[in-house]
Design an enzyme around this catalytic site. Structure first.
Site, PDB file in Angstrom:
ATOM      1  N   HIS A  52       0.872  -1.174   0.000  1.00  0.00           N
ATOM      2  CA  HIS A  52       0.000   0.000   0.000  1.00  0.00           C
ATOM      3  C   HIS A  52       0.911   1.226   0.000  1.00  0.00           C
ATOM      4  O   HIS A  52       2.117   1.121   0.217  1.00  0.00           O
ATOM      5  CB  HIS A  52      -0.879   0.004   1.244  1.00  0.00           C
ATOM      6  N   GLU A  54       1.374   3.672   2.144  1.00  0.00           N
ATOM      7  CA  GLU A  54       2.091   3.897   3.400  1.00  0.00           C
ATOM      8  C   GLU A  54       3.194   2.862   3.599  1.00  0.00           C
ATOM      9  O   GLU A  54       4.297   3.195   4.055  1.00  0.00           O
ATOM     10  CB  GLU A  54       1.114   3.839   4.585  1.00  0.00           C
ATOM     11  N   SER A  79      -7.287   7.521   3.911  1.00  0.00           N
ATOM     12  CA  SER A  79      -7.312   7.019   5.283  1.00  0.00           C
ATOM     13  C   SER A  79      -6.633   5.655   5.369  1.00  0.00           C
ATOM     14  O   SER A  79      -6.932   4.757   4.579  1.00  0.00           O
ATOM     15  CB  SER A  79      -8.774   6.920   5.737  1.00  0.00           C
ATOM     16  N   CYS A  81      -5.569   1.900   6.111  1.00  0.00           N
ATOM     17  CA  CYS A  81      -6.248   0.640   6.432  1.00  0.00           C
ATOM     18  C   CYS A  81      -5.666   0.040   7.712  1.00  0.00           C
ATOM     19  O   CYS A  81      -4.730   0.580   8.309  1.00  0.00           O
ATOM     20  CB  CYS A  81      -6.084  -0.339   5.269  1.00  0.00           C
ATOM     21  N   CYS A  84      -1.791  -0.737   7.381  1.00  0.00           N
ATOM     22  CA  CYS A  84      -0.947   0.458   7.413  1.00  0.00           C
ATOM     23  C   CYS A  84      -1.018   1.135   8.782  1.00  0.00           C
ATOM     24  O   CYS A  84      -0.009   1.637   9.290  1.00  0.00           O
ATOM     25  CB  CYS A  84      -1.353   1.406   6.304  1.00  0.00           C
TER      26      CYS A  84
END
Length: 147
Positions: A52, A54, A79, A81, A84
């Site tokens: 992802h 991040e 936002s 998950c 992350c």
């Protein structure tokens, strides 16, 4: 877009989109001065289960002392998950700036409950970029969030 660090995260998201991936980008900023890690969602491009935005930024930052992360801010275009958010907690990142959470509300409350300062900006360009991607690629989006 006034914030240069948010702009860098958005540039990462656009890079991911241009590569055929999911448009989520992130940067990690140390002491408000320098980007120490940047990345974008690469699950599609690299066939990864975990990259992802991040996570890619953390990977790019590399192996650093925990104190460095505790002095950093993570910017993300969406936002975070559960995965992350867990990494944010693991490395003790104290502050997360989220461009938007209208298209997906991650684990912001978990982060806040553990003392992380979470700011949500509701940046219109990020909202629209993600909305368009989800509308055009629902199967890829659902795969990315574990649906």
């Amino acid at each position: 877009m006034a914030d240069e660090f948010l702009a860098a995260a958005v540039a990462e998201a656009r890079k991911g989109l241009s590569e055929g991936g999911i448009p989520i980008g992130s940067v990690i900023v140390h002491e408000g001065r320098v980007i120490i890690g940047r990345g974008h969602n690469q699950r599609i491009q690299r066939g990864s289960a975990i990259l992802h935005g991040e996570m890619a930024a953390l990977e790019a930052a590399g192996r650093l002392p925990a104190s460095t992360y505790r002095e950093s801010v993570l910017y993300t275009t969406l936002s975070p998950c559960a995965m992350c958010s867990g990494a944010i907690l693991l490395y003790g990142i104290p502050h997360v700036i989220v461009a938007e959470n209208r298209n997906f509300l991650g684990e912001e409350e978990l982060l806040r409950s553990r003392g992380v300062r979470v700011e949500v900006l509701q940046d219109e360009q990020c909202i629209e970029m993600m909305r368009r991607f989800i509308d055009e690629n629902p199967k890829l989006w659902n795969e990315d969030i574990g649906e």
